[in-house]
Design a protein around this motif. Sequence first.
Motif, short mmCIF file in Angstrom:
data_model
loop_
_atom_site.label_atom_id
_atom_site.label_comp_id
_atom_site.label_asym_id
_atom_site.label_seq_id
_atom_site.Cartn_x
_atom_site.Cartn_y
_atom_site.Cartn_z
N GLY A 74 8.95 11.43 -3.81
CA GLY A 74 9.98 11.06 -4.77
C GLY A 74 9.56 10.77 -6.21
O GLY A 74 8.45 10.36 -6.52
N ASP A 75 10.46 10.95 -7.07
CA ASP A 75 10.22 10.74 -8.49
C ASP A 75 10.41 9.25 -8.81
O ASP A 75 11.42 8.66 -8.47
CB ASP A 75 11.23 11.59 -9.28
N ASP A 76 9.41 8.62 -9.42
CA ASP A 76 9.56 7.21 -9.80
C ASP A 76 9.44 7.06 -11.31
O ASP A 76 8.90 6.09 -11.82
CB ASP A 76 8.55 6.33 -9.06
N GLY A 77 9.92 8.01 -11.99
CA GLY A 77 9.96 7.93 -13.46
C GLY A 77 8.57 7.97 -14.08
O GLY A 77 8.35 7.41 -15.14
N GLY A 78 7.66 8.58 -13.41
CA GLY A 78 6.32 8.72 -13.98
C GLY A 78 5.50 7.45 -13.88
O GLY A 78 4.48 7.30 -14.52
N ARG A 79 5.97 6.50 -13.05
CA ARG A 79 5.20 5.26 -12.90
C ARG A 79 3.88 5.54 -12.21
O ARG A 79 2.86 4.92 -12.52
CB ARG A 79 6.04 4.27 -12.09
N ARG A 80 3.92 6.44 -11.24
CA ARG A 80 2.69 6.76 -10.53
C ARG A 80 2.16 8.11 -10.96
O ARG A 80 2.91 9.06 -11.16
CB ARG A 80 2.94 6.76 -9.02
N PHE A 81 0.85 8.16 -11.09
CA PHE A 81 0.20 9.44 -11.40
C PHE A 81 -0.45 9.95 -10.12
O PHE A 81 -1.22 9.24 -9.48
CB PHE A 81 -0.85 9.23 -12.49
N ARG A 82 -0.11 11.15 -9.77
CA ARG A 82 -0.62 11.68 -8.50
C ARG A 82 -1.66 12.76 -8.74
O ARG A 82 -1.51 13.61 -9.63
CB ARG A 82 0.53 12.24 -7.68
N THR A 83 -2.66 12.72 -7.92
CA THR A 83 -3.70 13.74 -8.03
C THR A 83 -4.39 13.88 -6.67
O THR A 83 -4.49 12.89 -5.93
CB THR A 83 -4.71 13.37 -9.13
N PRO A 84 -4.79 15.08 -6.30
CA PRO A 84 -5.42 15.26 -5.00
C PRO A 84 -6.85 14.73 -4.99
O PRO A 84 -7.51 14.69 -6.04
CB PRO A 84 -5.39 16.77 -4.78
N GLY A 85 -7.30 14.35 -3.84
CA GLY A 85 -8.67 13.86 -3.72
C GLY A 85 -9.18 14.09 -2.32
O GLY A 85 -8.51 14.70 -1.48
N ARG A 86 -10.37 13.56 -2.08
CA ARG A 86 -11.03 13.79 -0.80
C ARG A 86 -11.69 12.48 -0.40
O ARG A 86 -12.26 11.78 -1.24
CB ARG A 86 -12.07 14.89 -0.99
N VAL A 87 -11.58 12.12 0.88
CA VAL A 87 -12.19 10.88 1.35
C VAL A 87 -13.70 11.05 1.40
O VAL A 87 -14.19 11.96 2.08
CB VAL A 87 -11.65 10.47 2.73
N GLU A 88 -14.44 10.23 0.69
CA GLU A 88 -15.90 10.38 0.67
C GLU A 88 -16.61 9.29 1.44
O GLU A 88 -17.77 9.43 1.80
CB GLU A 88 -16.39 10.38 -0.78
N MET A 89 -15.92 8.19 1.66
CA MET A 89 -16.51 7.14 2.49
C MET A 89 -15.39 6.26 3.00
O MET A 89 -14.38 6.08 2.34
CB MET A 89 -17.51 6.31 1.68
N VAL A 90 -15.57 5.73 4.22
CA VAL A 90 -14.57 4.84 4.81
C VAL A 90 -15.25 3.51 5.12
O VAL A 90 -16.29 3.48 5.77
CB VAL A 90 -13.98 5.45 6.09
N GLU A 91 -14.69 2.42 4.61
CA GLU A 91 -15.26 1.09 4.82
C GLU A 91 -14.20 0.19 5.44
O GLU A 91 -13.39 -0.39 4.72
CB GLU A 91 -15.63 0.48 3.45
N PRO A 92 -14.19 0.06 6.75
CA PRO A 92 -13.18 -0.84 7.34
C PRO A 92 -13.60 -2.29 7.14
O PRO A 92 -14.77 -2.64 7.34
CB PRO A 92 -13.21 -0.47 8.83
N THR A 93 -12.69 -3.15 6.69
CA THR A 93 -13.03 -4.56 6.50
C THR A 93 -12.22 -5.46 7.43
O THR A 93 -12.25 -6.67 7.29
CB THR A 93 -12.76 -5.01 5.05
N GLY A 94 -11.52 -4.86 8.37
CA GLY A 94 -10.69 -5.67 9.26
C GLY A 94 -9.24 -5.53 8.91
O GLY A 94 -8.54 -4.67 9.44
N ALA A 95 -8.78 -6.37 7.98
CA ALA A 95 -7.37 -6.32 7.60
C ALA A 95 -7.06 -5.03 6.83
O ALA A 95 -6.01 -4.43 7.02
CB ALA A 95 -7.02 -7.54 6.75
N ASP A 96 -7.97 -4.65 5.97
CA ASP A 96 -7.77 -3.43 5.18
C ASP A 96 -8.92 -2.47 5.43
O ASP A 96 -9.94 -2.84 5.98
CB ASP A 96 -7.76 -3.74 3.67
N THR A 97 -8.71 -1.27 4.92
CA THR A 97 -9.82 -0.32 4.91
C THR A 97 -10.00 0.14 3.48
O THR A 97 -9.04 0.34 2.75
CB THR A 97 -9.50 0.89 5.81
N MET A 98 -11.26 0.23 3.06
CA MET A 98 -11.55 0.73 1.72
C MET A 98 -11.93 2.20 1.83
O MET A 98 -12.81 2.56 2.61
CB MET A 98 -12.73 -0.02 1.11
N LEU A 99 -11.26 3.01 1.05
CA LEU A 99 -11.62 4.44 0.99
C LEU A 99 -12.30 4.69 -0.34
O LEU A 99 -11.92 4.13 -1.36
CB LEU A 99 -10.37 5.30 1.08
#
Lengths: 389, 294
Positions: free
Chosen positions: A319-344
């Motif tokens: 969806g369009d949010d008036g340009g509030r978010r900038f979108r760009t493709p990427g690739r996961v290079e590392m995954v760091e699970p911390t329990g509650a969250d995961t850091m990519l």
Amino acid sequence: MSKIATDLGRDAIIAHREAASGQISVSVRDLVIRYGAQTVLDRMSLDIGRGEFLVLLGPSGCGKSTLLNAIAGLLDITDGEIWISGKNVTWDEPKDRGIGMVFQSYALYPRMSVEDNMGFGLKISGLPKAEVKARVAKAAQVLQIEALLKRKPAELSGGQRQRVAIGRALVRNVDVFLFDEPLSNLDAKLRAELRVEIKRLHQDLGNTMIYVTHDQIEAMTLADRIAIMKGGIIQQLAPPHEVYNKPCNLFVAGFIGSPGMNFLKGRLAIAGDTVAFDIGDLRIPLHAYERSGGPLVDGAEAVLGVRPEHISLGDAASGDDGGRRFRTPGRVEMVEPTGADTMLWSKLGAQSVTIRVSADVAYHLGDTITLALDLNRASLFDAKSGERL
Amino acid sequence: MARRQKRSWGATLTIVPFWVLVLGAYVGTMVWTVLISLTSSKMLPNTQFVGLAQYTRLFATERWNIAVHNIAIFGVLMMILCLVIGFLLAAMVDSKIRAEDTVRTIILYPQAISFIVTGLVWQWMMNPTVGIEKAMHDFGWMGFSFDWLVTPDKAIYALVLAGVWQGSGLIMALMLAGLRGIDQEIWKAARVDGIPTWRVYVSIALPMMRPTIVTAVVLMSLSVIKAYDLVVALTSGGPGLSTDVPAKFIMDFFFNRSNIGLATAACTVMLIFVLVVFTPWFYFEYFREKNGSR
């Protein structure tokens, strides 16, 4: 004659100041502290409101403990004044300033019982025995250490010792409490426990509290306002959410938050009314960014700061949010699970970014993702001065 | 259950000579001394046992009783004065005075001098015909009198004076280390509490320095009991017997009077005194420390 005149003038200014900002509890005015050739604090001014919880936060050597000790009267100041509860206490002994202080090492008197530790100062000041006993009993009740009164400090745990130290400040019936890294010697679990306790104490007593720490979690959870210091200068003085969401410069942005804010280096591109940020080939339009001042110069080097939780993952077409978010493709290079969250870890342009995502979805190395930067909550800094733009 | 660790042969072999030394040189000689004291030995040791006869004779000897009396006065005064002066000096040096290093060195200097030298120097200074008294008289202060050294009932205080001069430096160094070991935040807390400085020293710092004080007292007690060289250099036990001490008594009876039996009895009495006084104290202190009630 002229001295009296300036004094009167200054009193008028002070009166005006107090009327303007309501009740001021502690006021630091043009404070200078110098050791030999080294200037630790240079003309620092700071007003702390009655009942406020102010946290002095900064890396070691930033002058935060020095400032606290100066307020307490434990070190000689070179120039400036300190006012507590409307009284100039610059040359008063610590005991006459209406303060209580809690130290990192607890600083209990080892050969005295808990009871004597709390009551010794009162006894010396000539308070009647019954009054001392009553005050100690009341403080012990507030801090839930009544069962420990007859023990020696060596027989207590770290948390209990720090409670006794707080009790020693409590019995003095003072307006202002000073804490010098009180939780730094405790393990993580106790630290969290006592943090809550200090907060509860502040809510119940309503005293002014000044709290020095290098732990940003303590600062964020306890403070009404945080003063972030570096090199003897207060970088930003603001409530925690503001310090977190609108850091005033690169240092504050990098110091607060864990994992730290992503800093993307690039250049401003200004064409007419539209402002954009170039990172290599990527052009990020900035019209959703709330500017906070500072002139924008076309082609100037700048840093775009985005917190890991302000980058979300979604599909490119959503969806369009008036340009509030900038979108760009990427690739996961590392995954760091911390329990509650995961850091990519991923790349934006050629620069690394960390992204905080929910731990519920499993990501794998090499997954293709779409990064969506929330520009409304981003921070833009001048690369040279480090100031927020 | 911890398994007993196997000790390597090399380690055992290394320790053996020291055990031999300890058992032979210390314990062995002590036992030998006690045994001799039970015999009628005169110039040479013999094996004719006479029970406690030497001890009865010892306590009937006027000179021994004077020596014991003297060492008691000397010991008590020296310990109290050294502790008080040492502590005051340490507190002074601790209060961030200028040129602390220089002052500390000067105060510690006497410690680097042998008791013999101290004795000689003070002997000269306190000698009425060449020392301080003479100097004052030369300045014109004829009424000045400083004749402790030659006055029988004051000579023991001359000994104390020289002993304190030499000993308080070490006590200051110990006390200073103890004071420096006190967390600076305790001083800050006491200031916020409004406790006067002298009161912090008396009520907070001194109790915290208990182990330091015990060490100081033990060290001084040993130097008091050994007191011999200072006495010989300063007064030779005189005038008369007024500064005689047990160590000098023993040396005299060993080597001048050729009365080994009586000398060893005196040695044994000193040994028993040391054991009786210090063992419980040592034990108490170490026991307390181990229980972590510091």
